[in-house]
Design a protein around this motif. Structure first.
Motif, PDB file in Angstrom:
ATOM      1  N   GLU A 148       7.687   3.538   8.822  1.00 52.18           N
ATOM      2  CA  GLU A 148       8.397   2.249   8.273  1.00 52.18           C
ATOM      3  C   GLU A 148       8.499   1.443   9.582  1.00 52.18           C
ATOM      4  O   GLU A 148       9.111   1.957  10.731  1.00 52.18           O
ATOM      5  CB  GLU A 148      10.033   2.733   7.570  1.00 52.18           C
ATOM      6  CG  GLU A 148      10.697   1.417   7.532  1.00 52.18           C
ATOM      7  CD  GLU A 148      12.022   1.839   7.073  1.00 52.18           C
ATOM      8  OE1 GLU A 148      12.864   2.281   7.883  1.00 52.18           O
ATOM      9  OE2 GLU A 148      12.263   1.762   5.748  1.00 52.18           O
ATOM     10  N   HIS A 149       8.283   0.277   9.524  1.00 49.66           N
ATOM     11  CA  HIS A 149       8.679  -0.692  10.713  1.00 49.66           C
ATOM     12  C   HIS A 149       8.963  -2.141  10.402  1.00 49.66           C
ATOM     13  O   HIS A 149       8.849  -2.341   9.337  1.00 49.66           O
ATOM     14  CB  HIS A 149       7.219  -0.764  11.654  1.00 49.66           C
ATOM     15  CG  HIS A 149       6.312  -1.090  10.812  1.00 49.66           C
ATOM     16  ND1 HIS A 149       5.186  -0.377  10.106  1.00 49.66           N
ATOM     17  CD2 HIS A 149       5.565  -2.624  10.819  1.00 49.66           C
ATOM     18  CE1 HIS A 149       4.442  -1.152   9.275  1.00 49.66           C
ATOM     19  NE2 HIS A 149       4.553  -2.277   9.874  1.00 49.66           N
ATOM     20  N   PHE A 164      -3.249  -0.874  -1.176  1.00 48.92           N
ATOM     21  CA  PHE A 164      -1.999  -0.150  -0.589  1.00 48.92           C
ATOM     22  C   PHE A 164      -0.621  -0.520  -1.346  1.00 48.92           C
ATOM     23  O   PHE A 164      -0.787  -1.877  -2.004  1.00 48.92           O
ATOM     24  CB  PHE A 164      -2.300  -0.326   0.677  1.00 48.92           C
ATOM     25  CG  PHE A 164      -1.630  -1.535   1.506  1.00 48.92           C
ATOM     26  CD1 PHE A 164      -0.201  -1.804   1.744  1.00 48.92           C
ATOM     27  CD2 PHE A 164      -2.349  -2.602   1.729  1.00 48.92           C
ATOM     28  CE1 PHE A 164       0.453  -2.939   2.397  1.00 48.92           C
ATOM     29  CE2 PHE A 164      -1.978  -3.998   2.241  1.00 48.92           C
ATOM     30  CZ  PHE A 164      -0.548  -4.046   2.470  1.00 48.92           C
ATOM     31  N   VAL A 165       0.292   0.180  -0.982  1.00 45.04           N
ATOM     32  CA  VAL A 165       1.662  -0.270  -1.715  1.00 45.04           C
ATOM     33  C   VAL A 165       2.645  -0.359  -0.348  1.00 45.04           C
ATOM     34  O   VAL A 165       2.495   0.248   0.699  1.00 45.04           O
ATOM     35  CB  VAL A 165       1.937   0.619  -2.533  1.00 45.04           C
ATOM     36  CG1 VAL A 165       1.169   0.666  -3.977  1.00 45.04           C
ATOM     37  CG2 VAL A 165       2.155   2.152  -2.057  1.00 45.04           C
ATOM     38  N   ASP A 166       3.728  -0.907  -0.650  1.00 44.94           N
ATOM     39  CA  ASP A 166       4.897  -0.693   0.192  1.00 44.94           C
ATOM     40  C   ASP A 166       6.136  -0.876  -0.838  1.00 44.94           C
ATOM     41  O   ASP A 166       5.911  -0.519  -1.905  1.00 44.94           O
ATOM     42  CB  ASP A 166       4.996  -1.719   1.395  1.00 44.94           C
ATOM     43  CG  ASP A 166       5.338  -3.159   0.722  1.00 44.94           C
ATOM     44  OD1 ASP A 166       5.530  -3.246  -0.426  1.00 44.94           O
ATOM     45  OD2 ASP A 166       5.186  -4.110   1.795  1.00 44.94           O
ATOM     46  N   GLU A 167       7.213  -0.863  -0.261  1.00 40.73           N
ATOM     47  CA  GLU A 167       8.485  -0.828  -0.842  1.00 40.73           C
ATOM     48  C   GLU A 167       8.567  -1.907  -2.197  1.00 40.73           C
ATOM     49  O   GLU A 167       9.156  -1.929  -2.954  1.00 40.73           O
ATOM     50  CB  GLU A 167       9.718  -0.802  -0.260  1.00 40.73           C
ATOM     51  CG  GLU A 167       9.887   0.463   0.694  1.00 40.73           C
ATOM     52  CD  GLU A 167       9.283   0.603   2.049  1.00 40.73           C
ATOM     53  OE1 GLU A 167       8.291  -0.432   1.973  1.00 40.73           O
ATOM     54  OE2 GLU A 167       9.485   1.131   3.014  1.00 40.73           O
ATOM     55  N   THR A 168       7.875  -2.951  -1.748  1.00 37.45           N
ATOM     56  CA  THR A 168       8.080  -4.405  -2.485  1.00 37.45           C
ATOM     57  C   THR A 168       6.973  -4.084  -3.677  1.00 37.45           C
ATOM     58  O   THR A 168       7.020  -4.838  -4.743  1.00 37.45           O
ATOM     59  CB  THR A 168       7.925  -5.470  -1.723  1.00 37.45           C
ATOM     60  OG1 THR A 168       8.728  -5.265  -0.198  1.00 37.45           O
ATOM     61  CG2 THR A 168       8.535  -6.686  -2.348  1.00 37.45           C
ATOM     62  N   ASP A 169       5.961  -3.923  -3.177  1.00 41.75           N
ATOM     63  CA  ASP A 169       4.779  -4.365  -4.252  1.00 41.75           C
ATOM     64  C   ASP A 169       3.577  -3.666  -4.159  1.00 41.75           C
ATOM     65  O   ASP A 169       3.443  -2.637  -3.008  1.00 41.75           O
ATOM     66  CB  ASP A 169       4.176  -5.979  -3.981  1.00 41.75           C
ATOM     67  CG  ASP A 169       4.307  -6.556  -5.477  1.00 41.75           C
ATOM     68  OD1 ASP A 169       3.357  -6.023  -6.202  1.00 41.75           O
ATOM     69  OD2 ASP A 169       4.828  -7.535  -5.660  1.00 41.75           O
ATOM     70  N   THR A 186       6.973   0.321   4.732  1.00 40.84           N
ATOM     71  CA  THR A 186       6.265   1.360   4.745  1.00 40.84           C
ATOM     72  C   THR A 186       4.944   1.318   4.008  1.00 40.84           C
ATOM     73  O   THR A 186       4.907   1.929   3.085  1.00 40.84           O
ATOM     74  CB  THR A 186       6.987   2.579   4.461  1.00 40.84           C
ATOM     75  OG1 THR A 186       8.470   2.687   4.716  1.00 40.84           O
ATOM     76  CG2 THR A 186       6.480   4.050   4.993  1.00 40.84           C
ATOM     77  N   PRO A 187       3.965   0.744   4.677  1.00 37.08           N
ATOM     78  CA  PRO A 187       2.729   0.537   3.816  1.00 37.08           C
ATOM     79  C   PRO A 187       1.866   2.168   3.742  1.00 37.08           C
ATOM     80  O   PRO A 187       2.133   2.819   4.601  1.00 37.08           O
ATOM     81  CB  PRO A 187       1.789  -0.116   4.712  1.00 37.08           C
ATOM     82  CG  PRO A 187       2.540  -0.837   5.859  1.00 37.08           C
ATOM     83  CD  PRO A 187       3.784   0.225   5.974  1.00 37.08           C
ATOM     84  N   GLN A 188       1.633   2.300   2.663  1.00 39.19           N
ATOM     85  CA  GLN A 188       0.902   3.633   2.420  1.00 39.19           C
ATOM     86  C   GLN A 188      -0.160   3.432   1.124  1.00 39.19           C
ATOM     87  O   GLN A 188      -0.044   2.303   0.360  1.00 39.19           O
ATOM     88  CB  GLN A 188       1.742   4.748   2.131  1.00 39.19           C
ATOM     89  CG  GLN A 188       2.793   4.407   0.784  1.00 39.19           C
ATOM     90  CD  GLN A 188       3.960   5.147   0.599  1.00 39.19           C
ATOM     91  OE1 GLN A 188       3.474   6.415   0.306  1.00 39.19           O
ATOM     92  NE2 GLN A 188       5.039   4.845   1.105  1.00 39.19           N
ATOM     93  N   THR A 189      -1.230   3.988   1.387  1.00 39.87           N
ATOM     94  CA  THR A 189      -2.029   4.297   0.194  1.00 39.87           C
ATOM     95  C   THR A 189      -1.751   5.451  -0.802  1.00 39.87           C
ATOM     96  O   THR A 189      -1.089   6.297  -0.411  1.00 39.87           O
ATOM     97  CB  THR A 189      -3.751   4.653   0.546  1.00 39.87           C
ATOM     98  OG1 THR A 189      -3.380   5.642   1.606  1.00 39.87           O
ATOM     99  CG2 THR A 189      -4.171   3.288   1.363  1.00 39.87           C
ATOM    100  N   GLN A 190      -2.228   5.665  -1.997  1.00 38.41           N
ATOM    101  CA  GLN A 190      -2.077   6.646  -3.010  1.00 38.41           C
ATOM    102  C   GLN A 190      -3.380   7.257  -3.282  1.00 38.41           C
ATOM    103  O   GLN A 190      -3.964   7.916  -2.464  1.00 38.41           O
ATOM    104  CB  GLN A 190      -1.044   6.092  -4.094  1.00 38.41           C
ATOM    105  CG  GLN A 190       0.148   5.628  -3.697  1.00 38.41           C
ATOM    106  CD  GLN A 190       1.087   5.036  -4.690  1.00 38.41           C
ATOM    107  OE1 GLN A 190       0.565   4.536  -5.708  1.00 38.41           O
ATOM    108  NE2 GLN A 190       2.346   5.137  -4.403  1.00 38.41           N
ATOM    109  N   GLN A 191      -3.916   7.517  -4.310  1.00 38.24           N
ATOM    110  CA  GLN A 191      -5.054   8.052  -4.807  1.00 38.24           C
ATOM    111  C   GLN A 191      -6.293   7.083  -3.989  1.00 38.24           C
ATOM    112  O   GLN A 191      -7.317   7.831  -3.822  1.00 38.24           O
ATOM    113  CB  GLN A 191      -5.250   8.027  -6.272  1.00 38.24           C
ATOM    114  CG  GLN A 191      -4.519   8.989  -7.081  1.00 38.24           C
ATOM    115  CD  GLN A 191      -3.028   8.263  -7.320  1.00 38.24           C
ATOM    116  OE1 GLN A 191      -2.708   7.106  -7.385  1.00 38.24           O
ATOM    117  NE2 GLN A 191      -2.126   9.329  -7.426  1.00 38.24           N
ATOM    118  N   GLU A 192      -6.212   5.893  -4.131  1.00 39.80           N
ATOM    119  CA  GLU A 192      -7.281   5.035  -3.572  1.00 39.80           C
ATOM    120  C   GLU A 192      -7.230   4.765  -1.961  1.00 39.80           C
ATOM    121  O   GLU A 192      -6.213   4.910  -1.390  1.00 39.80           O
ATOM    122  CB  GLU A 192      -7.387   3.683  -4.240  1.00 39.80           C
ATOM    123  CG  GLU A 192      -8.156   3.640  -5.497  1.00 39.80           C
ATOM    124  CD  GLU A 192      -8.007   2.149  -6.030  1.00 39.80           C
ATOM    125  OE1 GLU A 192      -9.040   1.398  -5.179  1.00 39.80           O
ATOM    126  OE2 GLU A 192      -7.720   1.928  -6.754  1.00 39.80           O
TER     127      GLU A 192
END
Ligand code: ZN
Length: 223
Positions: A148-149, A164-169, A186-192
């Motif tokens: 997170e930044h 990718f997803v973050d808390e917002t979208d 906090t950008p993150q990827t999930q399955q993709e």
């Protein structure tokens, strides 16, 4: 379907050539990918030429077609003369995958540096603009996360391929996201996995207070 676009102001600055080289390439690549903004840019070009010349037909065929010249003028390191694209300039290869590059990036292929593996499942390749400007490809494998930044300046991220997803979208191919100090995420990827192009005009601030431990991440964004 692209959900996030550059602002009206950014499109006007794109047409006028008033953006930094990094932002010119990032916004230009979005426009390559976005029929909606292509139409909008055409309208802005017509309005601008009407204002300058009083005749929409008097304008150059496409202002934005001068992008290469604008980028070269800004970064003062011209592309090799008479260079023509060959097919390999249209693709990036990483982790056994092939990513097709939109036209603006293919034209700037010679500026793309080599890939470096960062923490976890993240890779970075700089786009060399010959200046202090920071423009990077960031590749996140599936299940990767940036701590997170917040942002002291602006962070523009364009999704080239994946999600990718973050808390917002959730952000997919072509989405253009501009964040400033008022955003924490906090950008993150999930399955993709996800390939993005990202530019920053000031350092990231990690909210966990672990800046020293997270130092490797600053080299994600700075040369
Ligand atoms: Zn758009």
């Amino acid at each position: 379907m692209i959900k996030f676009h550059p602002s009206e102001q950014q499109l006007v600055e794109y047409v006028a050539g008033d953006l930094s080289a990094a932002m010119l390439i990032t916004v230009g690549t979005h426009i390559d990918m976005c029929p909606h903004c292509q139409g909008h840019v055409q309208d802005i070009e017509e309005q601008l030429s009407q204002r300058l010349f009083g005749d929409p037909m008097a304008a150059p065929a496409s202002w934005s077609a001068n992008l290469d010249m604008m980028v070269d003028a800004i970064i003062k390191s011209p592309a090799p003369a008479h260079r023509s694209l060959d097919d390999s300039d249209n693709y990036l290869f990483l982790e056994g995958k092939r990513f097709e590059l939109p036209a603006t990036l293919a034209r700037n292929y010679h500026r793309i540096g080599s890939w470096h593996k960062m923490l976890g499942k993240m890779w970075r390749a700089p786009v060399n603009l010959g200046s202090d400007e920071v423009l990077n490809f960031i590749y996140m494998g599936s299940g990767a996360q940036v701590p997170e930044h917040t942002h002291k300046g602006h962070e523009a991220t364009l999704v080239i391929n994946g999600v990718f997803v973050d808390e917002t979208d959730e952000y997919r191919d072509g989405d253009f996201v501009l964040l400033d100090g008022s955003h924490k995420h906090t950008p993150q990827t999930q399955q993709e996995d996800c390939l993005t192009l990202a530019t920053l005009d000031a350092p990231l601030h990690f909210t966990s207070g672990l800046s020293r431990l997270l130092n490797p991440f600053s080299s994600l964004f700075f040369k």
